[in-house]
Design a protein around this motif. Sequence first.
Motif, PDB file in Angstrom:
ATOM      1  N   GLU A   1       6.954  25.022  12.870  1.00 66.67           N
ATOM      2  CA  GLU A   1       5.964  25.838  13.569  1.00 66.67           C
ATOM      3  C   GLU A   1       5.055  24.971  14.441  1.00 66.67           C
ATOM      4  O   GLU A   1       4.890  23.774  14.170  1.00 66.67           O
ATOM      5  N   PRO A   2       4.486  25.564  15.492  1.00 67.87           N
ATOM      6  CA  PRO A   2       3.584  24.796  16.355  1.00 67.87           C
ATOM      7  C   PRO A   2       2.492  24.113  15.554  1.00 67.87           C
ATOM      8  O   PRO A   2       2.038  24.631  14.530  1.00 67.87           O
ATOM      9  N   GLU A   3       2.095  22.950  16.017  1.00 67.79           N
ATOM     10  CA  GLU A   3       1.134  22.133  15.286  1.00 67.79           C
ATOM     11  C   GLU A   3      -0.132  22.924  14.970  1.00 67.79           C
ATOM     12  O   GLU A   3      -0.702  23.579  15.835  1.00 67.79           O
ATOM     13  N   GLY A   4      -0.545  22.853  13.727  1.00 69.81           N
ATOM     14  CA  GLY A   4      -1.745  23.555  13.291  1.00 69.81           C
ATOM     15  C   GLY A   4      -1.435  24.774  12.468  1.00 69.81           C
ATOM     16  O   GLY A   4      -2.057  25.023  11.430  1.00 69.81           O
TER      17      GLY A   4
ATOM     18  N   SER B   1       7.130  31.665  14.868  1.00 67.93           N
ATOM     19  CA  SER B   1       8.012  31.507  16.029  1.00 67.93           C
ATOM     20  C   SER B   1       9.430  31.196  15.585  1.00 67.93           C
ATOM     21  O   SER B   1      10.384  31.356  16.345  1.00 67.93           O
ATOM     22  N   THR B   2       9.568  30.759  14.336  1.00 66.14           N
ATOM     23  CA  THR B   2      10.879  30.469  13.748  1.00 66.14           C
ATOM     24  C   THR B   2      11.484  31.740  13.165  1.00 66.14           C
ATOM     25  O   THR B   2      10.823  32.460  12.417  1.00 66.14           O
ATOM     26  N   THR B   3      12.712  32.024  13.522  1.00 67.89           N
ATOM     27  CA  THR B   3      13.444  33.135  12.917  1.00 67.89           C
ATOM     28  C   THR B   3      14.168  32.607  11.688  1.00 67.89           C
ATOM     29  O   THR B   3      14.985  31.690  11.795  1.00 67.89           O
ATOM     30  N   VAL B   4      13.856  33.162  10.530  1.00 64.63           N
ATOM     31  CA  VAL B   4      14.461  32.710   9.281  1.00 64.63           C
ATOM     32  C   VAL B   4      15.568  33.682   8.884  1.00 64.63           C
ATOM     33  O   VAL B   4      15.323  34.886   8.730  1.00 64.63           O
ATOM     34  N   VAL B   5      16.780  33.169   8.740  1.00 66.47           N
ATOM     35  CA  VAL B   5      17.932  33.974   8.327  1.00 66.47           C
ATOM     36  C   VAL B   5      18.424  33.427   6.992  1.00 66.47           C
ATOM     37  O   VAL B   5      18.773  32.251   6.889  1.00 66.47           O
ATOM     38  N   VAL B   6      18.430  34.266   5.964  1.00 63.82           N
ATOM     39  CA  VAL B   6      18.853  33.852   4.628  1.00 63.82           C
ATOM     40  C   VAL B   6      20.157  34.557   4.280  1.00 63.82           C
ATOM     41  O   VAL B   6      20.190  35.786   4.151  1.00 63.82           O
ATOM     42  N   LEU B   7      21.221  33.785   4.155  1.00 61.98           N
ATOM     43  CA  LEU B   7      22.476  34.318   3.625  1.00 61.98           C
ATOM     44  C   LEU B   7      22.399  34.161   2.115  1.00 61.98           C
ATOM     45  O   LEU B   7      22.397  33.051   1.594  1.00 61.98           O
TER      46      LEU B   7
END
Length: 259
Positions: free
Chosen positions: A205-208, A51-57
């Motif tokens: 992230e959501p628990e679990g 659910s997390t969008t990861v953006v790497v510069l």
Amino acid sequence: MDLDFPLSSASDDDGGDTPTPPGRAICHAGCGRPSRVCLCPHIPRSPLHTSTTVVVLHHPHALHRNPLSTLPLLARCLANLHLLPGWRLRPSSTPLIPPPSPNPVLLLFPSPAASDLASWCRSTPPSARSNPILLILDGTWKQAKEMHAASLPFLSSFAIPVSLPVDSGVDGDSMFESELVVKKEPHKGCVSTMEAVARALRLLEPEGSGAEIEETMVRVLRAMVAFQSEHLQHRTMKPRVKMRKKKDIKREEEMKRNA
């Protein structure tokens, strides 16, 4: 997986030692590494959805001049990942983070203004931290500091500065002291980009699901470090020539003349 640039063949390293010589068998259909250090058995069969969008510069030299980069492995592990080459973030860098963003934008970097990520998660209601955008700066620590300073004029008005625990008063581990350290780190708590993302996703992230995602990513990193450590243990290391400053050399020459 949404990549904003093609993965370069420069990432095809032998655990981080020397460039792949001609004729060496390569795992072209999977991890892209030499077959004898193939990581495919450790990489998830399909990229992990978060659910997390990861953006790497990432610094332009992060792949081409750093064979120990964990970005290629990170790209094969996460579906919701965006890699941006460059040395600073600006409004035109990506449409993912137009200010103000409807989702919380977290800048993960150990700056004086950053709060502990775990503390931020505990103090923020779930509705206010759902579907976050996690910004990562990838490069050497010197490059990351420069990238952070250059990006702040754009990010300071909306990004939330967070960090993982780092102790600047204690030297960091090497790969011979930790099974997850790719190279010698400057301070205790400093980790590779892949490990930083894994630790952050455990909290975001959501628990679990966070713990499972973290363990899957850490398993890949652990295998990479094991290959590199085994290689170095069987490699004859030549002593590094000590570099001297010009003023020290000049002083020694003057002392010889005076003697």
